[in-house]
Write a protein that holds these residues in place. Structure first.
Motif, PDB file in Angstrom:
ATOM      1  N   GLN A  17       0.839  -1.209   0.000  1.00  0.00           N
ATOM      2  CA  GLN A  17       0.000   0.000   0.000  1.00  0.00           C
ATOM      3  C   GLN A  17       0.869   1.253   0.000  1.00  0.00           C
ATOM      4  O   GLN A  17       0.511   2.262  -0.630  1.00  0.00           O
ATOM      5  CB  GLN A  17      -0.919  -0.018   1.226  1.00  0.00           C
ATOM      6  CG  GLN A  17      -1.990  -1.101   1.160  1.00  0.00           C
ATOM      7  CD  GLN A  17      -2.964  -1.014   2.308  1.00  0.00           C
ATOM      8  OE1 GLN A  17      -3.446   0.065   2.628  1.00  0.00           O
ATOM      9  NE2 GLN A  17      -3.249  -2.138   2.927  1.00  0.00           N
ATOM     10  N   ALA A  18       1.967   1.244   0.744  1.00  0.00           N
ATOM     11  CA  ALA A  18       2.858   2.410   0.716  1.00  0.00           C
ATOM     12  C   ALA A  18       3.426   2.621  -0.682  1.00  0.00           C
ATOM     13  O   ALA A  18       3.585   3.758  -1.148  1.00  0.00           O
ATOM     14  CB  ALA A  18       3.994   2.214   1.728  1.00  0.00           C
ATOM     15  N   MET A  19       3.710   1.516  -1.407  1.00  0.00           N
ATOM     16  CA  MET A  19       4.260   1.604  -2.757  1.00  0.00           C
ATOM     17  C   MET A  19       3.229   2.086  -3.757  1.00  0.00           C
ATOM     18  O   MET A  19       3.441   3.072  -4.485  1.00  0.00           O
ATOM     19  CB  MET A  19       4.771   0.229  -3.215  1.00  0.00           C
ATOM     20  CG  MET A  19       6.022  -0.252  -2.520  1.00  0.00           C
ATOM     21  SD  MET A  19       6.315  -1.994  -2.870  1.00  0.00           S
ATOM     22  CE  MET A  19       6.211  -2.012  -4.666  1.00  0.00           C
ATOM     23  N   ASN A  20       2.088   1.404  -3.826  1.00  0.00           N
ATOM     24  CA  ASN A  20       1.161   1.561  -4.931  1.00  0.00           C
ATOM     25  C   ASN A  20      -0.041   2.451  -4.645  1.00  0.00           C
ATOM     26  O   ASN A  20      -0.610   3.004  -5.576  1.00  0.00           O
ATOM     27  CB  ASN A  20       0.674   0.188  -5.382  1.00  0.00           C
ATOM     28  CG  ASN A  20       1.804  -0.647  -5.957  1.00  0.00           C
ATOM     29  OD1 ASN A  20       2.421  -0.272  -6.928  1.00  0.00           O
ATOM     30  ND2 ASN A  20       2.085  -1.780  -5.326  1.00  0.00           N
ATOM     31  N   ARG A  21      -0.447   2.564  -3.430  1.00  0.00           N
ATOM     32  CA  ARG A  21      -1.611   3.417  -3.137  1.00  0.00           C
ATOM     33  C   ARG A  21      -1.192   4.813  -2.712  1.00  0.00           C
ATOM     34  O   ARG A  21      -1.826   5.791  -3.081  1.00  0.00           O
ATOM     35  CB  ARG A  21      -2.463   2.769  -2.054  1.00  0.00           C
ATOM     36  CG  ARG A  21      -3.195   1.524  -2.535  1.00  0.00           C
ATOM     37  CD  ARG A  21      -4.291   1.118  -1.585  1.00  0.00           C
ATOM     38  NE  ARG A  21      -5.047  -0.004  -2.086  1.00  0.00           N
ATOM     39  CZ  ARG A  21      -6.072  -0.574  -1.457  1.00  0.00           C
ATOM     40  NH1 ARG A  21      -6.450  -0.112  -0.285  1.00  0.00           N
ATOM     41  NH2 ARG A  21      -6.701  -1.595  -1.998  1.00  0.00           N
ATOM     42  N   ARG A  22      -0.145   4.886  -1.867  1.00  0.00           N
ATOM     43  CA  ARG A  22       0.260   6.208  -1.381  1.00  0.00           C
ATOM     44  C   ARG A  22       1.452   6.756  -2.151  1.00  0.00           C
ATOM     45  O   ARG A  22       1.798   7.919  -2.010  1.00  0.00           O
ATOM     46  CB  ARG A  22       0.604   6.118   0.118  1.00  0.00           C
ATOM     47  CG  ARG A  22      -0.601   5.718   0.976  1.00  0.00           C
ATOM     48  CD  ARG A  22      -0.329   5.962   2.447  1.00  0.00           C
ATOM     49  NE  ARG A  22       0.782   5.167   2.964  1.00  0.00           N
ATOM     50  CZ  ARG A  22       0.646   3.942   3.465  1.00  0.00           C
ATOM     51  NH1 ARG A  22      -0.561   3.367   3.494  1.00  0.00           N
ATOM     52  NH2 ARG A  22       1.692   3.287   3.925  1.00  0.00           N
ATOM     53  N   GLU A  70      13.212   4.643   2.179  1.00  0.00           N
ATOM     54  CA  GLU A  70      14.568   4.976   2.596  1.00  0.00           C
ATOM     55  C   GLU A  70      15.493   3.829   2.205  1.00  0.00           C
ATOM     56  O   GLU A  70      15.238   2.669   2.532  1.00  0.00           O
ATOM     57  CB  GLU A  70      14.637   5.215   4.100  1.00  0.00           C
ATOM     58  CG  GLU A  70      15.998   5.745   4.548  1.00  0.00           C
ATOM     59  CD  GLU A  70      16.057   5.953   6.055  1.00  0.00           C
ATOM     60  OE1 GLU A  70      16.525   7.015   6.483  1.00  0.00           O
ATOM     61  OE2 GLU A  70      15.640   5.033   6.787  1.00  0.00           O
ATOM     62  N   ILE A  71      16.574   4.152   1.528  1.00  0.00           N
ATOM     63  CA  ILE A  71      17.479   3.111   1.030  1.00  0.00           C
ATOM     64  C   ILE A  71      18.178   2.403   2.187  1.00  0.00           C
ATOM     65  O   ILE A  71      18.342   1.183   2.176  1.00  0.00           O
ATOM     66  CB  ILE A  71      18.520   3.726   0.074  1.00  0.00           C
ATOM     67  CG1 ILE A  71      17.808   4.353  -1.142  1.00  0.00           C
ATOM     68  CG2 ILE A  71      19.530   2.684  -0.377  1.00  0.00           C
ATOM     69  CD1 ILE A  71      18.737   5.145  -2.044  1.00  0.00           C
ATOM     70  N   GLU A  72      18.557   3.137   3.218  1.00  0.00           N
ATOM     71  CA  GLU A  72      19.318   2.567   4.331  1.00  0.00           C
ATOM     72  C   GLU A  72      18.488   1.554   5.121  1.00  0.00           C
ATOM     73  O   GLU A  72      18.927   0.447   5.392  1.00  0.00           O
ATOM     74  CB  GLU A  72      19.808   3.691   5.252  1.00  0.00           C
ATOM     75  CG  GLU A  72      20.564   3.206   6.486  1.00  0.00           C
ATOM     76  CD  GLU A  72      21.914   2.607   6.140  1.00  0.00           C
ATOM     77  OE1 GLU A  72      22.420   1.790   6.941  1.00  0.00           O
ATOM     78  OE2 GLU A  72      22.466   2.963   5.080  1.00  0.00           O
ATOM     79  N   PRO A  93       9.194   2.637   4.307  1.00  0.00           N
ATOM     80  CA  PRO A  93       8.489   3.740   3.633  1.00  0.00           C
ATOM     81  C   PRO A  93       8.746   5.058   4.353  1.00  0.00           C
ATOM     82  O   PRO A  93       9.015   5.097   5.559  1.00  0.00           O
ATOM     83  CB  PRO A  93       7.020   3.319   3.743  1.00  0.00           C
ATOM     84  CG  PRO A  93       7.038   1.851   3.984  1.00  0.00           C
ATOM     85  CD  PRO A  93       8.279   1.589   4.758  1.00  0.00           C
ATOM     86  N   GLU A  94       8.635   6.135   3.619  1.00  0.00           N
ATOM     87  CA  GLU A  94       8.921   7.454   4.168  1.00  0.00           C
ATOM     88  C   GLU A  94       8.058   7.769   5.383  1.00  0.00           C
ATOM     89  O   GLU A  94       8.519   8.367   6.354  1.00  0.00           O
ATOM     90  CB  GLU A  94       8.711   8.515   3.082  1.00  0.00           C
ATOM     91  CG  GLU A  94       9.146   9.907   3.468  1.00  0.00           C
ATOM     92  CD  GLU A  94       9.041  10.882   2.311  1.00  0.00           C
ATOM     93  OE1 GLU A  94       9.369  12.059   2.521  1.00  0.00           O
ATOM     94  OE2 GLU A  94       8.644  10.455   1.205  1.00  0.00           O
ATOM     95  N   SER A  95       6.766   7.352   5.370  1.00  0.00           N
ATOM     96  CA  SER A  95       5.864   7.643   6.494  1.00  0.00           C
ATOM     97  C   SER A  95       6.333   6.934   7.768  1.00  0.00           C
ATOM     98  O   SER A  95       6.244   7.501   8.869  1.00  0.00           O
ATOM     99  CB  SER A  95       4.435   7.200   6.158  1.00  0.00           C
ATOM    100  OG  SER A  95       4.384   5.805   5.888  1.00  0.00           O
ATOM    101  N   GLU A  96       6.836   5.704   7.624  1.00  0.00           N
ATOM    102  CA  GLU A  96       7.291   4.975   8.811  1.00  0.00           C
ATOM    103  C   GLU A  96       8.570   5.580   9.361  1.00  0.00           C
ATOM    104  O   GLU A  96       8.774   5.637  10.575  1.00  0.00           O
ATOM    105  CB  GLU A  96       7.500   3.500   8.464  1.00  0.00           C
ATOM    106  CG  GLU A  96       6.210   2.760   8.136  1.00  0.00           C
ATOM    107  CD  GLU A  96       6.426   1.274   7.948  1.00  0.00           C
ATOM    108  OE1 GLU A  96       7.532   0.783   8.304  1.00  0.00           O
ATOM    109  OE2 GLU A  96       5.503   0.580   7.477  1.00  0.00           O
TER     110      GLU A  96
END
Length: 488
Positions: free
Chosen positions: A69-74, A79-81, A85-88
């Protein structure tokens, strides 16, 4: 096998801020082959592989759904490291910032607030017990280093500092360094969740400063104090759970059973009471004032604190026959800092009873005669108390301990002096209870007279009742004989 990042938010590739990427591939849940966490989820962020394992496939699929959902919906960048997801990442940073902004409650401040909250409704002995138990724990809750004061100094400094009346006051000069160490190097309360720290806490509760096991009663009292504080920390949200509930209770020291070696027989008891009268000079009457005091322990089973609080109005002492002592209060000894009155003897109701209840105890003619003679010679002390010191004040525990130690030297042979026989005035109460039980008095009646439960009497004195082994052996022998007759 994998799901690509669709980027529905419409941001072009490469527009993610530094350290983040939209180049994410999410793999399906697979099995690890391990028993503990058999399900694995993996995903790739900008060519870097990340993963986690789970105990059930449902948990793994749930986590996969969150990332999808973080990938496809939002349309979030990852973060690469960390691979999150950015929100987490943002939520974790905000939580850490909030934790840093809010001061962490430290051990000593927690104890100060906890004790202050219980102070008004607690007896002096309870206050002292709390302080002693938490002082033992404190030895594990301070950080060690160069210049750490001695454990005894740390313990005494904690006991001084925990008294509400001492808050804001300067500690005594001899405790200043230890008090500063406690208040500046104490651990955060949350460190109790650390297994290594809590293991040291349990050691401090179970052992004395010299490394020997603490007595059973001492261990129980300290554990109760610690458990009460931890339950309060859980109730106020300072700790997520009580770590003491995860540990098995250890048996340390005595098993709360009376040692037969401390019990005196009738002849020894009379010799000891006579010897008490020889302690001190005749004119000051130091020993003679206490003969009747020890007698009520031996003949009526009173606790020393109950005898200290006994008043003439509580005594029915006829010229002939049995009398009665009606116990209404006890005067346990505590330090002045633990009592509301500032005196060493607290004024409390009877142990394990409502404050307004009393306990009548029948007393034999021999004790009636001893008490009548005592009152005739010495009269009553202040407040109508039967026993008092030379000034009419409350008999101190140090006084009746010293007199008893001297009396033992007069009454007992050298080898007996070094033995546990009647080593404490309280052992006279044990001798009284044992005598009643051996006389056939029902346990329930003995318990009523001495102010214990029948369960306590049975547990503590079952090894002191004479004749049980012989009676049991006779029954077994009879059964064996009957079995032999049947076999023939």
């Amino acid at each position: 096998m994998s799901a690509e990042h669709n980027n529905p938010a419409g941001r072009p590739r490469g527009s993610a801020r530094p350290g983040y990427s939209f180049d994410v591939k999410l793999w399906k849940v697979s099995k690890t082959g391990r028993k503990s966490r058999p399900w694995r989820l993996r995903w790739v962020v900008a060519g870097r592989v990340h993963g986690d394992t789970f105990t059930t496939s449902a948990l793994a699929e749930s986590r996969r759904s969150e990332l999808w959902q973080a990938m496809n919906r939002r349309g979030e960048a990852f973060e690469i490291e960390s691979g999150l997801p950015e929100s987490e990442v943002r939520a974790a940073a905000e939580a850490a910032e909030a934790a840093d902004a809010e001061p962490t409650l430290r051990w000593f401040e927690f104890c100060r607030k906890y004790v202050a909250g219980r102070w008004r409704t607690a007896a002096a002995k309870t206050r002292e017990g709390m302080a002693d138990g938490l002082a033992a724990v404190t030895l594990a809750m301070v950080k060690r280093g160069d210049g750490t004061p001695e454990d005894e100094s740390l313990r005494l400094a904690f006991r001084w500092g925990i008294v509400p009346a001492n808050e804001g006051e300067d500690p005594p000069a001899e405790l200043k360094a230890a008090y500063e160490w406690i208040t500046t190097t104490d651990r955060p309360l949350c460190d109790l969740a650390d297994a290594e720290v809590f293991e040291d806490v349990l050691y401090r509760v179970s052992y004395k400063l010299d490394g020997t096991p603490a007595a059973g009663d001492t261990y129980k009292r300290r554990r109760r104090a610690l458990n009460g504080a931890l339950e309060h920390a859980v109730a106020t949200g300072e700790l997520p759970e009580n770590p003491l509930q995860r540990t098995r209770r250890k048996r340390v020291g005595s098993h709360d059973v009376v040692d037969r070696r401390v019990l005196v027989n009738a002849v020894q008891a009379r010799q000891l009471l006579t010897s008490v009268s020889y302690v001190g000079s005749w004119d000051r009457c130091r020993g003679r004032r206490l003969v009747a005091f020890y007698a009520v322990l031996y003949y009526a089973g009173l606790r020393p604190a109950e005898a200290v609080g006994l008043r003439l109005a509580d005594c029915h002492l006829p010229e002939n026959g049995w009398g009665t002592l009606t116990l209404r209060e006890t005067r346990p000894v505590s330090g002045k800092q633990w009592t509301d009155s500032g005196e060493r003897h607290d004024r409390r109701g009877l142990k394990a009873r409502e404050a307004s209840t009393d306990r009548p105890v029948p007393i034999p003619p021999v004790l009636v005669a001893i008490l009548r003679a005592h009152l005739k010679e010495f009269g009553t002390a202040k407040e109508g108390r039967v026993f008092g010191n030379e000034r009419g004040g409350v008999v101190g525990s140090s006084t009746y301990w010293r007199v008893w130690e001297e009396a033992r030297e007069y009454a007992l042979t050298p080898e007996r002096i070094d033995s546990p026989l009647a080593g404490r005035p309280y052992d006279l109460r044990h001798a009284c209870i044992t005598r009643w039980l051996n006389a056939g008095v029902p346990i329930a009646e003995v318990a009523r007279r001495v102010g214990n439960s029948p369960e306590v009497i049975h547990r503590r004195y079952h090894g002191c009742i004479d004749g049980h082994e012989e009676a049991a052996n006779a029954k077994i022998a009879k059964a064996l004989e009957e079995e032999g007759d049947i076999a023939q």
